[in-house]
Motif scaffolding. Structure first.
Motif, PDB file in Angstrom:
ATOM      1  N   THR A   1      -5.378 -33.379  47.141  1.00  0.00           N
ATOM      2  CA  THR A   1      -4.121 -33.258  46.422  1.00  0.00           C
ATOM      3  C   THR A   1      -3.245 -34.451  46.751  1.00  0.00           C
ATOM      4  O   THR A   1      -3.088 -34.807  47.917  1.00  0.00           O
ATOM      5  CB  THR A   1      -3.385 -31.968  46.846  1.00  0.00           C
ATOM      6  OG1 THR A   1      -4.320 -30.888  46.832  1.00  0.00           O
ATOM      7  CG2 THR A   1      -2.237 -31.655  45.909  1.00  0.00           C
ATOM      8  N   THR A   2      -2.675 -35.080  45.723  1.00  0.00           N
ATOM      9  CA  THR A   2      -1.781 -36.213  45.959  1.00  0.00           C
ATOM     10  C   THR A   2      -0.618 -35.752  46.825  1.00  0.00           C
ATOM     11  O   THR A   2      -0.041 -34.693  46.597  1.00  0.00           O
ATOM     12  CB  THR A   2      -1.258 -36.792  44.637  1.00  0.00           C
ATOM     13  OG1 THR A   2      -2.366 -37.119  43.809  1.00  0.00           O
ATOM     14  CG2 THR A   2      -0.441 -38.042  44.887  1.00  0.00           C
ATOM     15  N   TYR A   3      -0.267 -36.570  47.811  1.00  0.00           N
ATOM     16  CA  TYR A   3       0.784 -36.201  48.770  1.00  0.00           C
ATOM     17  C   TYR A   3       2.006 -37.105  48.618  1.00  0.00           C
ATOM     18  O   TYR A   3       3.129 -36.634  48.460  1.00  0.00           O
ATOM     19  CB  TYR A   3       0.196 -36.277  50.176  1.00  0.00           C
ATOM     20  CG  TYR A   3       1.153 -36.055  51.320  1.00  0.00           C
ATOM     21  CD1 TYR A   3       2.109 -35.054  51.285  1.00  0.00           C
ATOM     22  CD2 TYR A   3       1.074 -36.853  52.457  1.00  0.00           C
ATOM     23  CE1 TYR A   3       2.979 -34.850  52.354  1.00  0.00           C
ATOM     24  CE2 TYR A   3       1.929 -36.660  53.528  1.00  0.00           C
ATOM     25  CZ  TYR A   3       2.877 -35.657  53.474  1.00  0.00           C
ATOM     26  OH  TYR A   3       3.723 -35.471  54.535  1.00  0.00           O
TER      27      TYR A   3
ATOM     28  N   ILE B   1       8.040 -39.012  54.955  1.00  0.00           N
ATOM     29  CA  ILE B   1       6.879 -39.899  54.895  1.00  0.00           C
ATOM     30  C   ILE B   1       6.962 -40.774  53.643  1.00  0.00           C
ATOM     31  O   ILE B   1       6.587 -41.942  53.673  1.00  0.00           O
ATOM     32  CB  ILE B   1       5.570 -39.075  54.885  1.00  0.00           C
ATOM     33  CG1 ILE B   1       5.476 -38.209  56.135  1.00  0.00           C
ATOM     34  CG2 ILE B   1       4.365 -39.985  54.779  1.00  0.00           C
ATOM     35  CD1 ILE B   1       4.657 -38.787  57.252  1.00  0.00           C
ATOM     36  N   THR B   2       7.467 -40.208  52.554  1.00  0.00           N
ATOM     37  CA  THR B   2       7.640 -40.997  51.327  1.00  0.00           C
ATOM     38  C   THR B   2       8.455 -42.261  51.607  1.00  0.00           C
ATOM     39  O   THR B   2       8.124 -43.343  51.132  1.00  0.00           O
ATOM     40  CB  THR B   2       8.360 -40.151  50.246  1.00  0.00           C
ATOM     41  OG1 THR B   2       7.546 -39.020  49.950  1.00  0.00           O
ATOM     42  CG2 THR B   2       8.587 -40.957  48.984  1.00  0.00           C
ATOM     43  N   ASN B   3       9.524 -42.123  52.380  1.00  0.00           N
ATOM     44  CA  ASN B   3      10.372 -43.282  52.669  1.00  0.00           C
ATOM     45  C   ASN B   3       9.702 -44.256  53.626  1.00  0.00           C
ATOM     46  O   ASN B   3       9.890 -45.462  53.528  1.00  0.00           O
ATOM     47  CB  ASN B   3      11.718 -42.828  53.228  1.00  0.00           C
ATOM     48  CG  ASN B   3      12.539 -42.111  52.166  1.00  0.00           C
ATOM     49  OD1 ASN B   3      12.263 -42.260  50.971  1.00  0.00           O
ATOM     50  ND2 ASN B   3      13.512 -41.328  52.579  1.00  0.00           N
TER      51      ASN B   3
ATOM     52  N   ASN C   1      11.528 -30.257  39.248  1.00  0.00           N
ATOM     53  CA  ASN C   1      11.642 -31.538  39.922  1.00  0.00           C
ATOM     54  C   ASN C   1      11.090 -31.541  41.344  1.00  0.00           C
ATOM     55  O   ASN C   1      11.715 -32.087  42.257  1.00  0.00           O
ATOM     56  CB  ASN C   1      13.120 -31.920  39.994  1.00  0.00           C
ATOM     57  CG  ASN C   1      13.335 -33.271  39.375  1.00  0.00           C
ATOM     58  OD1 ASN C   1      12.429 -34.119  39.444  1.00  0.00           O
ATOM     59  ND2 ASN C   1      14.485 -33.474  38.785  1.00  0.00           N
ATOM     60  N   LEU C   2       9.947 -30.908  41.531  1.00  0.00           N
ATOM     61  CA  LEU C   2       9.337 -30.903  42.857  1.00  0.00           C
ATOM     62  C   LEU C   2       8.338 -32.047  42.929  1.00  0.00           C
ATOM     63  O   LEU C   2       7.466 -32.162  42.078  1.00  0.00           O
ATOM     64  CB  LEU C   2       8.597 -29.579  43.098  1.00  0.00           C
ATOM     65  CG  LEU C   2       9.373 -28.295  42.850  1.00  0.00           C
ATOM     66  CD1 LEU C   2       8.463 -27.084  43.051  1.00  0.00           C
ATOM     67  CD2 LEU C   2      10.576 -28.230  43.780  1.00  0.00           C
ATOM     68  N   ASN C   3       8.464 -32.900  43.936  1.00  0.00           N
ATOM     69  CA  ASN C   3       7.471 -33.970  44.067  1.00  0.00           C
ATOM     70  C   ASN C   3       6.303 -33.496  44.930  1.00  0.00           C
ATOM     71  O   ASN C   3       6.316 -32.401  45.488  1.00  0.00           O
ATOM     72  CB  ASN C   3       8.114 -35.258  44.587  1.00  0.00           C
ATOM     73  CG  ASN C   3       8.682 -35.089  45.978  1.00  0.00           C
ATOM     74  OD1 ASN C   3       8.239 -34.231  46.747  1.00  0.00           O
ATOM     75  ND2 ASN C   3       9.663 -35.903  46.316  1.00  0.00           N
ATOM     76  N   ASP C   4       5.289 -34.353  45.002  1.00  0.00           N
ATOM     77  CA  ASP C   4       4.064 -33.972  45.713  1.00  0.00           C
ATOM     78  C   ASP C   4       4.326 -33.639  47.182  1.00  0.00           C
ATOM     79  O   ASP C   4       3.712 -32.736  47.738  1.00  0.00           O
ATOM     80  CB  ASP C   4       3.029 -35.095  45.617  1.00  0.00           C
ATOM     81  CG  ASP C   4       2.492 -35.248  44.202  1.00  0.00           C
ATOM     82  OD1 ASP C   4       1.949 -34.275  43.675  1.00  0.00           O
ATOM     83  OD2 ASP C   4       2.630 -36.343  43.624  1.00  0.00           O
ATOM     84  N   GLU C   5       5.225 -34.379  47.798  1.00  0.00           N
ATOM     85  CA  GLU C   5       5.522 -34.154  49.218  1.00  0.00           C
ATOM     86  C   GLU C   5       6.141 -32.763  49.420  1.00  0.00           C
ATOM     87  O   GLU C   5       5.781 -32.029  50.345  1.00  0.00           O
ATOM     88  CB  GLU C   5       6.462 -35.256  49.736  1.00  0.00           C
ATOM     89  CG  GLU C   5       6.721 -35.146  51.230  1.00  0.00           C
ATOM     90  CD  GLU C   5       7.526 -36.316  51.803  1.00  0.00           C
ATOM     91  OE1 GLU C   5       7.817 -37.285  51.072  1.00  0.00           O
ATOM     92  OE2 GLU C   5       7.862 -36.261  52.993  1.00  0.00           O
TER      93      GLU C   5
END
Ligand code: C2E
Ligand code: SIN
Ligand code: SIN
Ligand code: FE
Ligand code: FE
Length: 373
Positions: free
Chosen positions: A51-53, A17-19, A208-212
């Motif tokens: 929560t930011t996704y 989804i980020t992409n 290094n874990l992002n919100d997604e």
């Protein structure tokens, strides 16, 4: 005029989804360079947390790894309730209201905001926030052109969550059907999913874990013991200690779980689903130990995927503080002492710290999800 070129063509091909959001953001930037941020926050109705996704931004993100309560913001609550987007073309109107969230947004120089509530039928999923460092950025012309793109992002998000919902419901149904009396209650799964999110947020920068990724660890946590479907009742529900042979069989719930989830993903044609690697690592490796004495593979320290190390801490903590057919529930103090004892040797010390640091949140989660029997 140059011939038409579909710059969003890739959007249905992108896995993350980020992409997908990045493609939409680029498309918007092309026309309206003054738009500086799009971010999406998901709502957990049972905890009242936002929560930011995912996010895209041109100048650093003020709200990554961020969580707040919806009830802390009257205006956001109103948007969620009515389902109507809100446009603020001069964010200094918020100056008089003291809010962590708006303060962080303002520090980055955002002056206009467009807040869009994501709905799927009657269910509220969260918000899309679009910000600009310019005043009066969201004119009718801008809104007319970007709104369909925002709907598109909302639709992709809803699709992704329906898929995960289907998967989780399937596994829960299978667990109920195979074990008429399931020792691991729904509340166990609800709590350990929140503990997992709490731990993941705590170790996010370090690992290094992002919100997604954090969101998916949270969503997949309830599936960690899917392999217990394959364990006979007389072992799973045994009131006393397992014999050596029984425990050997019990241990196969990790590798059997992986087989089961692979079959489900295959049958539902979800093989291409996002983050299946995280899901598989959680199911297969949540009983590995840092010292290599865990199962099924005897992995050592950072050979164990970080998602599995996070789930392990959440799972052990909730197993300790819950009643099981084979044990009584421990108090938080007793469970904390036990986690500290096995921290480093068995459990990842950073993950243990991230949990133990947040006693207030743990207690809130325990008060929200009380075992029903
Ligand atoms: P579970 O009940 O969900 O427990 C999950 C994990 O919590 C256990 O994984 C273990 O790492 C931790 N845990 C539970 N109780 C204690 C404890 O008193 N002290 C410590 N330090 N850790 C604890 P484990 O051992 O690999 O067991 C996996 C599953 O096997 C358990 O899931 C449970 O379903 C079953 N099991 C384990 N021991 C027994 C037993 O003595 N009797 C029965 N009936 N089942 C057992
Ligand atoms: C609010 O909390 O209502 C304002 C913050 C925003 O619009 O992003
Ligand atoms: C979480 O679910 O991540 C925390 C819940 C809370 O803030 O109480
Ligand atoms: Fe397990
Ligand atoms: Fe469990």
């Amino acid at each position: 005029m140059p011939p038409y070129e579909d710059k969003l063509k890739q959007i249905t091909r992108e896995e993350l989804i980020t992409n997908k959001l990045k493609l939409v953001y680029q498309e918007i930037k092309l026309k309206f360079n003054f738009i500086d941020r799009i971010s999406l926050a998901l709502y957990d109705a049972e905890c009242d947390t936002l929560t930011t996704y995912i996010h895209c931004t041109s100048n650093g993100d003020p709200l990554s790894l961020y969580q707040s309560r919806l009830s802390d913001s009257k205006s956001l609550q109103e948007i969620a309730k009515t389902g109507d987007p809100r446009i603020v073309n001069d964010m200094s109107v918020f100056d008089s209201v003291k809010k962590r969230h708006s303060d962080r947004i303002k520090k980055y120089g955002f002056k206009s905001s467009y807040t869009y509530p994501i709905y799927n039928k009657n269910q509220f999923y969260g918000f899309i926030f679009i910000n600009s460092t310019q005043l009066n950025a969201f004119t009718d012309d801008v809104l007319e052109q970007i709104t369909p793109l925002i709907h598109l992002i909302a639709a992709f998000t809803v699709i992704e969550f329906s898929i995960i919902n289907t998967l989780t419901s399937t596994v829960k149904t299978a667990l109920v059907m195979s074990h008429h009396r399931d020792p691991e209650t729904g509340e166990h799964l609800d709590r350990m999913a929140r503990y997992s999110r709490l731990i993941a947020m705590g170790v996010a920068r370090q690992y290094n874990l992002n919100d997604e990724t954090i969101e998916h660890i949270y969503l997949f946590a309830p599936l960690h013991d899917v392999g217990k479907i394959a364990i006979p009742d007389k072992i799973l529900l045994k009131p006393g200690k397992l014999t050596f042979e029984e425990f050997e069989l019990m241990k196969t719930h990790t590798s059997k779980g992986l087989e089961i989830i692979n079959t489900i993903l295959d049958n539902y044609q979800l093989d291409g689903m996002q983050h299946t690697a995280i899901l598989r690592s959680i199911i297969l490796s949540h009983h590995e130990k840092m010292n290599g004495k865990g199962y099924p593979d005897g992995l050592v320290a950072n050979e164990i995927p970080i998602a599995a190390r996070i789930i392990a801490v959440a799972d052990v903590f909730d197993a300790l503080t819950s009643k099981r057919p084979y044990k009584e529930a421990w108090s938080n103090d007793e469970a904390f002492a036990e986690l500290k004892r096995i921290s480093n040797d068995e459990l990842d010390a950073d993950c243990v710290d991230a949990l133990l640091k947040n006693r207030k949140v743990i207690e809130r989660i325990q008060s929200l999800f009380v075992d029903s029997e």
